[in-house]
Scaffold this motif. Structure first.
Motif, mmCIF file in Angstrom:
data_model
loop_
_atom_site.group_PDB
_atom_site.id
_atom_site.type_symbol
_atom_site.label_atom_id
_atom_site.label_comp_id
_atom_site.label_asym_id
_atom_site.label_seq_id
_atom_site.Cartn_x
_atom_site.Cartn_y
_atom_site.Cartn_z
ATOM 1 N N MET A 1 7.776 90.688 -28.857
ATOM 2 C CA MET A 1 8.417 89.808 -29.850
ATOM 3 C C MET A 1 8.781 90.663 -31.019
ATOM 4 S SD MET A 1 7.125 86.584 -32.225
ATOM 5 C CE MET A 1 6.526 87.351 -33.386
ATOM 6 N N ASP A 36 18.103 87.339 -30.276
ATOM 7 C CA ASP A 36 17.960 85.881 -29.838
ATOM 8 C C ASP A 36 16.491 85.436 -30.229
ATOM 9 O OD1 ASP A 36 17.822 83.571 -28.305
ATOM 10 O OD2 ASP A 36 18.221 84.625 -26.343
ATOM 11 N N GLY A 37 16.718 84.302 -31.086
ATOM 12 C CA GLY A 37 15.347 83.593 -31.526
ATOM 13 C C GLY A 37 15.627 82.798 -32.694
ATOM 14 N N GLY A 138 11.884 87.014 -32.818
ATOM 15 C CA GLY A 138 12.754 86.787 -31.617
ATOM 16 C C GLY A 138 12.706 88.217 -31.056
ATOM 17 N N GLU A 139 13.763 88.646 -30.153
ATOM 18 C CA GLU A 139 13.992 89.756 -29.460
ATOM 19 C C GLU A 139 15.301 90.511 -29.651
ATOM 20 O OE1 GLU A 139 12.784 89.144 -25.327
ATOM 21 O OE2 GLU A 139 10.833 89.458 -25.632
ATOM 22 N N SER B 3 14.208 82.599 -23.815
ATOM 23 C CA SER B 3 15.042 81.587 -24.634
ATOM 24 C C SER B 3 16.071 80.746 -23.723
ATOM 25 C CB SER B 3 15.599 82.401 -25.903
ATOM 26 O OG SER B 3 16.756 82.855 -25.384
ATOM 27 N N ILE B 137 12.590 78.614 -27.755
ATOM 28 C CA ILE B 137 11.872 80.216 -27.460
ATOM 29 C C ILE B 137 10.361 79.951 -26.919
ATOM 30 C CG2 ILE B 137 13.646 81.127 -29.234
ATOM 31 C CD1 ILE B 137 11.355 81.244 -31.043
#
Lengths: 139, 139, 139
Positions: A1, A36-37, A138-139, B3, B137
């Motif tokens: 993360m 993404d998150g 997120g990532e 996600s 997520i």
């Protein structure tokens, strides 16, 4: 993360004002490298809001009138809070109506918005420097 | 981190309506395979809400009457926003009261709810197709 | 990704009351060992709120008066919901104004707050045991 954090500073030139902060939040997202998150955007003060609504000056005038109807500034003496030396009780109530924070999805490196979803900082007790927190995970 | 993202579409048969979207969000959670994390459910339009409250028709009638009291639809000319060719200023205000989004915990593959927490899509400017975003997520 | 979950229980000695739950949420964060991420704090009941605002008794009296103006408890017969055997329709509306949940950033193992951001549990239909969920995700 991965995570990212930034404070945005604002100084409203009058007691109440709205700032479209979408470009700054988009800049934060680019800096974060997160694809993404979720992003949290919140006022760091309890007399201010972060909310999503239209960037249209007529609607902003409607919001001003409406909030003054639901939680009028005057008379200051109408509020017990203002007996403590404060004069901003109405700002605490207005912030409650408009909300402290928004959480926005991040997808493919972008704020995952519908067609008209700008993020606003809503100031209800301005004339001093105040902060908004942008936190992305997120990532 | 995993996600998941999905858009849910709705078309209200009148200006204002509430849809219980809990089954669709539960279906999203199952599709995601995510067992632990958070789900964001938000309106993708600024004249609509996502909120959690009772699935009881009497209360929904109370909400309708209450929102009309706090932010009446008519007269349309009462709102500056409606001078732009729009007629939905009240919907922007109603959405503000009811909220844009909910964030719900995911635990053991389920929406981590108290005993009565259905998720609703609240439409305040219907008669057209509009969207809700579900973003999950976690792991 | 790490996660943590805890329920906090409250029993208000009267219909409406506010509890500062910041110390309990901070304790949850310490127990979680999470240093960076987000915490969700939400009411698990639809007649109660979690919100962030001032810990000042005058303001709380203002909130009480204001919420009674916007969504009065009496007469109970004013609400269709109360024809179902309930008497708490006003609590559903008050909770809507004050909000279900807050999401707070976690940075360096601490709640990432501005100078005055206590978290409150707002009870609008008390005299029984009710719950708040604390969910933390991060690393």
């Amino acid at each position: 993360m991965k995570s990212y954090r930034k404070e945005l500073w604002f100084e409203a030139p009058k007691r109440r004002a709205f700032f479209n902060v979408t470009p700054q939040v988009e800049q934060c997202l680019r800096e974060s490298g997160i694809k993404d998150g979720m992003v949290l955007v919140n006022a760091m003060h309890i007399t201010a809001s972060v909310f999503i609504n239209d960037d249209e000056s007529g609607l902003h005038a409607d919001f001003e009138r409406w909030l003054e109807k639901l939680a009028p500034e005057n008379p200051h003496t109408a509020y017990e809070h203002n007996r403590t030396g404060e004069d901003n009780a109405d700002a605490h109530l207005k912030r409650t109506i408009m909300g402290r924070e928004v959480v926005v999805a991040v997808t493919d490196g972008r704020l995952d918005f519908g067609p008209w979803e700008p993020i606003f900082y809503g100031e209800f007790d301005g004339l001093r420097r105040k902060r908004v927190l942008v936190k992305i995970i997120g990532e």
